[in-house]
Design an enzyme around this catalytic site. Structure first.
Site, PDB file in Angstrom:
ATOM      1  N   GLY A   1       0.817  -1.344   0.123  1.00  0.00           N
ATOM      2  CA  GLY A   1      -0.245   0.011   0.000  1.00  0.00           C
ATOM      3  C   GLY A   1       0.828   1.278   0.037  1.00  0.00           C
ATOM      4  CG  ASN A   2       4.961   1.091   1.219  1.00  0.00           C
ATOM      5  OD1 ASN A   2       4.539   0.178   0.750  1.00  0.00           O
ATOM      6  ND2 ASN A   2       6.162   1.462   1.594  1.00  0.00           N
TER       7      ASN A   2
ATOM      8  CE  LYS B   1      -8.052  -7.962   3.498  1.00  0.00           C
ATOM      9  NZ  LYS B   1      -6.707  -7.698   3.980  1.00  0.00           N
TER      10      LYS B   1
ATOM     11  CE  LYS C   1       1.129  -6.393  -1.693  1.00  0.00           C
ATOM     12  NZ  LYS C   1       1.083  -6.535  -0.320  1.00  0.00           N
TER      13      LYS C   1
ATOM     14  CE  LYS D   1       3.313  -7.157   3.933  1.00  0.00           C
ATOM     15  NZ  LYS D   1       2.700  -6.945   2.638  1.00  0.00           N
TER      16      LYS D   1
HETATM   17  P1  ADP Z   1       1.223  -3.931   2.759  1.00  0.00           P
HETATM   18  O1  ADP Z   1       0.429  -2.713   2.226  1.00  0.00           O
HETATM   19  O2  ADP Z   1       2.832  -3.575   2.156  1.00  0.00           O
HETATM   20  O3  ADP Z   1       0.999  -5.038   2.501  1.00  0.00           O
HETATM   21  P2  ADP Z   1       0.859  -4.305   5.551  1.00  0.00           P
HETATM   22  O4  ADP Z   1       0.540  -3.412   6.420  1.00  0.00           O
HETATM   23  O5  ADP Z   1      -0.322  -5.375   5.195  1.00  0.00           O
HETATM   24  O6  ADP Z   1       1.453  -3.807   4.272  1.00  0.00           O
HETATM   25  O7  ADP Z   1       2.029  -5.189   6.200  1.00  0.00           O
HETATM   26  C1  ADP Z   1       3.091  -4.425   6.837  1.00  0.00           C
HETATM   27  C2  ADP Z   1       3.129  -4.291   8.255  1.00  0.00           C
HETATM   28  O8  ADP Z   1       2.827  -5.609   8.910  1.00  0.00           O
HETATM   29  C3  ADP Z   1       4.022  -3.395   8.948  1.00  0.00           C
HETATM   30  O9  ADP Z   1       3.878  -2.080   8.824  1.00  0.00           O
HETATM   31  C4  ADP Z   1       3.818  -3.726  10.376  1.00  0.00           C
HETATM   32  O10 ADP Z   1       3.005  -2.800  11.037  1.00  0.00           O
HETATM   33  C5  ADP Z   1       3.009  -4.960  10.310  1.00  0.00           C
HETATM   34  N1  ADP Z   1       3.649  -5.973  11.200  1.00  0.00           N
HETATM   35  C6  ADP Z   1       2.833  -6.953  11.898  1.00  0.00           C
HETATM   36  N2  ADP Z   1       3.786  -7.929  12.191  1.00  0.00           N
HETATM   37  C7  ADP Z   1       4.887  -7.643  12.010  1.00  0.00           C
HETATM   38  C8  ADP Z   1       6.341  -8.263  12.400  1.00  0.00           C
HETATM   39  N3  ADP Z   1       6.283  -9.564  13.055  1.00  0.00           N
HETATM   40  N4  ADP Z   1       7.297  -7.797  11.817  1.00  0.00           N
HETATM   41  C9  ADP Z   1       7.168  -6.501  11.043  1.00  0.00           C
HETATM   42  N5  ADP Z   1       6.079  -6.045  10.721  1.00  0.00           N
HETATM   43  C10 ADP Z   1       5.043  -6.592  11.363  1.00  0.00           C
HETATM   44 MG    MG Z   2      -0.901  -6.173   3.226  1.00  0.00          MG
END
Ligand code: ADP
Ligand code: MG
Length: 324
Positions: free
Chosen positions: A9-10, A127, A211, A273
């Site tokens: 998203g970023n 979700k 995704k 992820k």
């Molecule tokens: P994207 O939009 O890139 O898919 P997400 O918000 O879905 O991003 O996932 C990234 C986020 O996951 C980070 O900003 C962080 O807040 C969160 N997060 C949760 N658990 C962890 C972890 N164990 N280590 C790092 N980040 C984590």
């Molecule tokens: Mg995400």
């Protein structure tokens, strides 16, 4: 070397999460700089992207305009965001490539991803998507067949199925474009979720695919050697949100799955992820890296450590978790 980059998203909204058209164009334009560097360096690049905020905005339009224009189903929202995000990515990446003197064309593919109509997610949607609404505004939508949950003080929120992606149906189209020399954008939002009827016909379903899991599947279908999951943190950490955070550096799948089983990675964000990275490597990928957008060039280079969480097949892993 073929690389699949999954943009979070970023890469598509401003840092404060705003998603006005100009915020999205600005974020994508910035995100395409490191991507163009990779293409210029000779990598065969495939891009995929999330679409959460964009689908959220379309759902608000659906709700506000329901008495004037017919609301469109969630699979249409997914296809629409693949179109608009694909459009701005193609524009921004072609421009960044031209600035580097690289004459490569970029194409975006509307991509369908097969799910199982019997996926347990459909019986128990989990979700959350779109806006919070007060109960009385959610009520007519519930009458309409949608599932909404009481999320406490912030209000009610719609929940939908997030089924397992089984097959990226349009991967052959992406492969043909790659073979013809295009940089390809595909499977945005994890792919438009579809099911196959007994007569073989395909229809969209009300669901969203993760995704990152979609990216792992597309990466394997296209024979990518590396999967780079670009997000807003340096990588996965153990003890997230505690004073004892410990970065996960280079790690093998079994070790990373062990950390996941201990509950270190939140289910709606880092969890998928980590799962996507593990699946990609288990299914033959050479490396999967969870990192920030600015470090994707380091992340694809096999001779470099420390560009985030790097998942390698067991045979070539040096366990250095905690050193980063
Ligand atoms: P994207 O939009 O890139 O898919 P997400 O918000 O879905 O991003 O996932 C990234 C986020 O996951 C980070 O900003 C962080 O807040 C969160 N997060 C949760 N658990 C962890 C972890 N164990 N280590 C790092 N980040 C984590
Ligand atoms: Mg995400």
């Amino acid at each position: 070397m073929r690389v699949l980059i999954a943009l979070g998203g970023n890469a598509m909204t401003s840092e404060d999460g705003r998603a006005r058209p100009r915020d999205q164009v600005a974020a994508v334009t910035a995100a395409m700089e490191p991507v163009a560097d990779l293409v210029a360096a000779g990598y065969d690049v495939v891009l995929t992207h999330g679409n959460g905020p964009q689908v959220g905005n379309l759902l608000v339009k659906n709700q506000l305009a329901a008495s004037v224009v017919p609301p469109v189903p969630l699979d249409w929202c997914g296809a629409q965001t693949q179109g608009t995000i694909g459009f701005i990515v193609v524009n921004a990446l072609e421009r960044a490539l031209a600035a580097r003197g690289v004459r490569r064309r970029v194409a975006a593919v509307v991509t369908r991803t097969l799910v199982d109509a019997a996926d347990p997610g459909f019986a128990r949607p989990t979700k959350p998507i779109g806006r919070y609404l007060p109960r009385e505004e959610a009520a007519p939508l519930i009458d309409h067949g949608e599932t909404w949950e009481d999320r406490g003080p912030r209000g009610w929120r719609r929940v939908v199925a997030s089924p397992e992606p089984l097959e990226v149906l349009d991967a052959p189209a992406a492969a043909a474009l790659l073979a013809a020399g295009f940089v390809v954008v595909a499977n945005g939002g994890g792919g438009v979720p579809v099911v196959r009827a007994p007569d073989g016909s395909i229809r969209g379903v009300e669901a969203v695919i993760d995704k990152d899991l979609g990216a792992a599947l597309l990466g394997r279908a296209l024979g990518a050697e590396a999967l780079i999951i670009a997000t807003d943190v340096d990588g996965a950490v153990l003890g997230f949100g505690t004073p004892h955070e410990r970065a996960v550096g280079t790690v093998d799948v079994a070790t990373l799955r062990g950390y996941a089983a201990e509950g270190h990675f939140a289910s709606g964000s880092m969890g998928p992820k980590v799962e996507a990275a593990c699946r990609f490597v288990e299914q033959g990928g050479r490396r999967a890296v969870i990192t920030t957008l600015t470090r994707i060039a380091e992340a694809v280079r096999a001779d470099m450590d420390g560009a985030g969480t790097t998942v390698l097949p067991a045979d070539i892993t040096r366990e250095v978790a905690g050193h980063a």
